[in-house]
Design a protein around this motif. Structure first.
Motif, PDB file in Angstrom:
ATOM      1  N   ILE A   1       4.739  -3.432  -6.308  1.00  0.00           N
ATOM      2  CA  ILE A   1       6.554  -3.738  -5.787  1.00  0.00           C
ATOM      3  C   ILE A   1       6.268  -2.253  -5.210  1.00  0.00           C
ATOM      4  N   ASN A   2       6.104  -1.070  -4.812  1.00  0.00           N
ATOM      5  CA  ASN A   2       5.915  -0.401  -3.583  1.00  0.00           C
ATOM      6  C   ASN A   2       5.483  -0.735  -2.245  1.00  0.00           C
ATOM      7  N   ALA A   3       4.436  -2.033  -2.844  1.00  0.00           N
ATOM      8  CA  ALA A   3       4.347  -2.536  -0.883  1.00  0.00           C
ATOM      9  C   ALA A   3       4.834  -3.942  -1.173  1.00  0.00           C
ATOM     10  N   THR A   4       5.919  -4.212  -1.888  1.00  0.00           N
ATOM     11  CA  THR A   4       6.396  -5.258  -1.265  1.00  0.00           C
ATOM     12  C   THR A   4       7.331  -4.707  -0.455  1.00  0.00           C
ATOM     13  N   TYR A   5       7.836  -3.695  -1.370  1.00  0.00           N
ATOM     14  CA  TYR A   5       9.061  -2.559   0.110  1.00  0.00           C
ATOM     15  C   TYR A   5       8.275  -2.139   0.612  1.00  0.00           C
ATOM     16  N   GLU A   6       7.288  -1.647   0.915  1.00  0.00           N
ATOM     17  CA  GLU A   6       7.345  -1.622   2.406  1.00  0.00           C
ATOM     18  C   GLU A   6       6.539  -2.477   2.786  1.00  0.00           C
ATOM     19  N   ALA A   7       6.165  -3.643   2.696  1.00  0.00           N
ATOM     20  CA  ALA A   7       5.914  -5.047   4.077  1.00  0.00           C
ATOM     21  C   ALA A   7       7.445  -5.097   4.535  1.00  0.00           C
ATOM     22  N   ASP A   8       8.413  -4.730   4.238  1.00  0.00           N
ATOM     23  CA  ASP A   8       9.641  -4.580   4.810  1.00  0.00           C
ATOM     24  C   ASP A   8      10.503  -3.597   5.490  1.00  0.00           C
ATOM     25  N   ASP A   9       9.272  -3.134   5.874  1.00  0.00           N
ATOM     26  CA  ASP A   9       9.610  -1.601   6.215  1.00  0.00           C
ATOM     27  C   ASP A   9      11.054  -0.881   5.172  1.00  0.00           C
ATOM     28  N   PHE A  10      11.060  -1.764   4.378  1.00  0.00           N
ATOM     29  CA  PHE A  10      11.215  -0.038   3.200  1.00  0.00           C
ATOM     30  C   PHE A  10      10.942   0.631   2.925  1.00  0.00           C
ATOM     31  N   THR A  11      11.182   2.099   3.020  1.00  0.00           N
ATOM     32  CA  THR A  11      10.269   3.552   2.656  1.00  0.00           C
ATOM     33  C   THR A  11      11.008   3.844   1.586  1.00  0.00           C
ATOM     34  N   VAL A  12       8.715   4.307   0.790  1.00  0.00           N
ATOM     35  CA  VAL A  12       9.136   4.008  -0.617  1.00  0.00           C
ATOM     36  C   VAL A  12       9.154   5.948  -0.482  1.00  0.00           C
ATOM     37  N   TYR A  13      10.214   6.518  -1.358  1.00  0.00           N
ATOM     38  CA  TYR A  13      10.212   8.120  -1.457  1.00  0.00           C
ATOM     39  C   TYR A  13      10.045   8.104  -3.021  1.00  0.00           C
ATOM     40  N   ASP A  14       8.285   8.407  -3.381  1.00  0.00           N
ATOM     41  CA  ASP A  14       7.999   7.742  -4.801  1.00  0.00           C
ATOM     42  C   ASP A  14       8.069   9.389  -6.063  1.00  0.00           C
ATOM     43  N   ALA A  15       9.000   8.516  -7.071  1.00  0.00           N
ATOM     44  CA  ALA A  15       9.600   9.274  -7.462  1.00  0.00           C
ATOM     45  C   ALA A  15       9.223   9.587  -9.034  1.00  0.00           C
ATOM     46  N   HIS A  16       7.253   9.440  -8.539  1.00  0.00           N
ATOM     47  CA  HIS A  16       5.884   9.485  -9.715  1.00  0.00           C
ATOM     48  C   HIS A  16       5.448  10.241  -9.001  1.00  0.00           C
ATOM     49  N   VAL A  17       5.951  11.218  -8.420  1.00  0.00           N
ATOM     50  CA  VAL A  17       4.700  11.872  -8.091  1.00  0.00           C
ATOM     51  C   VAL A  17       5.570  13.539  -8.238  1.00  0.00           C
ATOM     52  N   CYS A  18       4.612  14.707  -8.478  1.00  0.00           N
ATOM     53  CA  CYS A  18       5.248  15.496  -8.772  1.00  0.00           C
ATOM     54  C   CYS A  18       4.761  16.535  -7.819  1.00  0.00           C
ATOM     55  N   ALA A  19       4.780  16.146  -6.497  1.00  0.00           N
ATOM     56  CA  ALA A  19       4.493  17.220  -5.432  1.00  0.00           C
ATOM     57  C   ALA A  19       5.555  16.591  -4.408  1.00  0.00           C
ATOM     58  N   ILE A  20       6.069  18.596  -4.249  1.00  0.00           N
ATOM     59  CA  ILE A  20       6.989  18.432  -2.876  1.00  0.00           C
ATOM     60  C   ILE A  20       7.053  17.111  -1.537  1.00  0.00           C
ATOM     61  N   GLU A  21       5.592  17.462  -1.643  1.00  0.00           N
ATOM     62  CA  GLU A  21       5.337  16.375  -0.256  1.00  0.00           C
ATOM     63  C   GLU A  21       4.877  14.498  -1.158  1.00  0.00           C
ATOM     64  N   GLY A  22       5.835  14.052  -1.444  1.00  0.00           N
ATOM     65  CA  GLY A  22       5.378  13.034  -2.266  1.00  0.00           C
ATOM     66  C   GLY A  22       5.247  11.718  -1.236  1.00  0.00           C
ATOM     67  N   ASN A  23       4.498  10.637  -1.614  1.00  0.00           N
ATOM     68  CA  ASN A  23       4.961   9.615  -0.624  1.00  0.00           C
ATOM     69  C   ASN A  23       6.157   9.747   0.838  1.00  0.00           C
ATOM     70  N   HIS A  24       5.285   9.696   1.621  1.00  0.00           N
ATOM     71  CA  HIS A  24       6.728   9.905   2.773  1.00  0.00           C
ATOM     72  C   HIS A  24       7.286  11.202   2.698  1.00  0.00           C
ATOM     73  N   MET A  25       7.010  12.080   2.559  1.00  0.00           N
ATOM     74  CA  MET A  25       7.432  13.998   2.772  1.00  0.00           C
ATOM     75  C   MET A  25       6.136  14.576   3.404  1.00  0.00           C
ATOM     76  N   GLN A  26       6.589  14.935   4.883  1.00  0.00           N
ATOM     77  CA  GLN A  26       5.858  15.761   5.727  1.00  0.00           C
ATOM     78  C   GLN A  26       5.341  16.674   4.931  1.00  0.00           C
ATOM     79  N   PRO A  27       4.469  17.558   5.000  1.00  0.00           N
ATOM     80  CA  PRO A  27       4.549  19.175   4.285  1.00  0.00           C
ATOM     81  C   PRO A  27       5.394  19.449   5.302  1.00  0.00           C
TER      82      PRO A  27
END
Ligand SMILES: Cc1cc2nc3c(=O)[nH]c(=O)nc-3n(C[C@H](O)[C@H](O)[C@H](O)COP(=O)(O)OP(=O)(O)OC[C@H]3O[C@@H](n4cnc5c(N)ncnc54)[C@H](O)[C@@H]3O)c2cc1C
Length: 467
Positions: free
Chosen positions: A396-422
């Motif tokens: 599902i995430n890949a389908t979004y990303e293939a059309d340039d939708f950004t996935v800010y992953d809600a399934h990661v417990c780190a401040i630098e989750g997907n697509h968040m730079q340190p």
């Protein structure tokens, strides 16, 4: 780290601060809303702190931080515990500091309010209303969430479609925070420097007091308009979010797929079934213009209620059908639902959004939130996802990303989750306010790589895109 700590002694040294070592209380205070995510639920449900402290003032908070520093134990700041990604879950045990006793509204002035960090946002709004003001924005959890938790962990909310996200210049005016040291020091962040602490998940300072922008309160009418197609409903949302503030004010603009609406039993008899819903709050004087806009976009206003009517109808606030409350309404009926956070690349392109909806298939139901950032309309999708496997979630995430939708992953417990730079600004201030790295350990992967550097060396990394 905590197994060796002398917790009875720590509890004694915290006196007269109220503490609890009751295992049930500790377990409850170690949780937030991470269980929205099946992945985080598996990862975090057995992570607990060791002791809960409930300071009633910044002075008592300073005492808690001093004791924690002297014993070298982890510290997790906690407000209402409504964060979604385990932000307030102790990964390495330690002292949980619940701030809800530090809850005074200290000052209300023209266009601002100064509050202690543990004040609930509903209480702040209740104090502001008689003075003619309201918070520029607040999350849909305002009844149980604290302002400190919102500033440390949240991003936007009801009001952001007019007033921008929290990080927009001027929305947070001042933050006072304490360091974790044997003798905690107070630091004051003004203007744009508030971004050094905002959205740092409580890793770089214990916020004691916040000054926030307020806006004149209005006679808000909770509205729901129905549409036959999702594309038309979305386009109406974009038109409303883009409207001239003087023509149609609004402090909410949410678009909800009809399949999700079917999970809102409280709306039975008020909104016809099978319709995609636009959920909004508009000022009473702009109701005719709102109705006209909805009609022009092919929709019909099914519900328009002021506070008195809402109470009489025994309905929740309309914002409880928006933001992450939408997910909660579905989860109340079926715990196999989860969600994701998606940035929409071109908010004005309803056809692209509708096409993504079709491509994602039957297990992904969209729900869009429009906001504004520095005047421009932006849009995020918080879709309901019927969870099956991690692989399907990745697909599902890949389908979004293939059309340039950004996935800010809600399934990661780190401040630098997907697509968040340190954020090296955050980490440089962590070095200054939390030199031993005791605050919310494990939540920043980047910190583990830079903790040996000086604050200035970390700050110099600000120009580097990632490590
Ligand atoms: C149903 C639902 C709807 C939601 N809607 C929204 C929404 O509209 N917008 C939005 O942005 N979020 C939303 N959220 C997420 C969350 O509710 C908000 O961010 C909320 O404001 C968090 O406040 P809290 O007091 O519960 O913080 P907590 O969950 O207790 O803490 C959040 C983070 O802040 C840190 N923290 C807390 N207090 C302090 C302090 N004094 N000093 C330093 N760090 C501190 C914690 O360590 C943690 O990392 C929603 C969540 C749910 C479950």
């Amino acid at each position: 780290m905590t197994s060796t700590a002398d917790w009875p002694r720590i509890a004694a040294e915290l006196s007269p601060v109220e503490v609890s070592d009751d295992p049930v209380t500790i377990r409850k205070r170690s949780r937030d809303f991470f269980w929205y995510s099946p992945l985080l639920n598996a990862q975090l449900r057995r992570s607990f702190g060791d002791l809960v402290a409930m300071p009633a003032s910044p002075k008592e908070l300073a005492q808690c931080l001093s004791v924690a520093s002297r014993h070298g134990v982890p510290v997790v700041m906690r407000g209402g515990g409504t964060g979604n990604y385990g932000q307030a879950v102790p990964l390495q045990g330690g002292l949980i500091i619940q701030t809800t006793g530090m809850n005074r509204v200290l000052e209300i002035g023209a266009g601002y309010v100064r509050v202690e960090a543990g004040a609930l946002m509903a209480d702040i709004n209740a104090a502001l209303k008689p003075e003619g003001y309201e918070l520029a924005m607040f999350p849909s959890t305002q009844d149980i969430a604290t302002i400190g938790g919102f500033v440390a962990g949240g991003s936007a909310g009801i009001g952001s479609v007019s007033n921008g996200p929290l990080r927009e210049n001027g929305n947070i005016i001042r933050i006072r925070a304490l360091s974790v040291e044997d003798s905690p020091q107070e630091y004051v962040f003004d203007g744009n420097d508030v971004l050094r602490i905002h959205h740092a998940w409580g890793i770089n300072g214990a916020i004691t007091e916040i000054t926030l922008r307020t806006v004149p309160t209005r006679d808000w009418i909770g509205c729901m308009a129905g549409f036959d197609s999702y594309a038309a409903c979305y386009a109406a949302g974009h038109a409303l979010a883009s409207a001239d503030d003087h023509a149609i004010g609004r402090k909410l603009c949410s678009v909800v797929d009809a399949r999700i609406v079917d999970y809102f039993p409280r709306l039975e008899g008020h909104v016809p079934r099978g319709r995609h819903l636009l959920v909004s709050l508009v000022p009473r004087e702009h109701l005719p213009a709102f109705r006209a806009l909805m009609a022009a976009q092919g929709g019909k206003v099914h519900l328009a209620m002021d506070e008195a009517e809402r109470t009489e109808l025994k309905l929740p606030h309309v914002f409880e059908f928006a933001y992450n409350h939408t997910t909660l309404q579905v989860l109340k009926a079926d715990r196999s639902a989860t969600y994701q956070q998606i940035g929409v690349p071109d908010p004005g392109d309803a056809a692209r959004v509708a096409s993504m909806r079709d491509r994602q298939g039957e297990d992904v139901w969209p729900h869009h939130e429009f906001t504004r950032w520095e005047g421009s309309v932006i849009c995020a999708d918080l879709p309901i996802i019927w969870y099956s496997t991690p692989e399907r979630l990745e697909e599902i995430n890949a389908t979004y990303e293939a059309d340039d939708f950004t996935v800010y992953d809600a399934h990661v417990c780190a401040i630098e989750g997907n697509h968040m730079q340190p954020d090296f600004g955050h980490l440089a201030w962590k070095k200054r306010l939390d030199p031993a790295g005791l605050l919310n350990p494990g939540k920043s992967h980047a910190w583990e790589k830079v903790r040996h550097l000086s604050a200035d060396e970390i700050e110099a990394l600000d120009s580097v895109a990632g490590l």
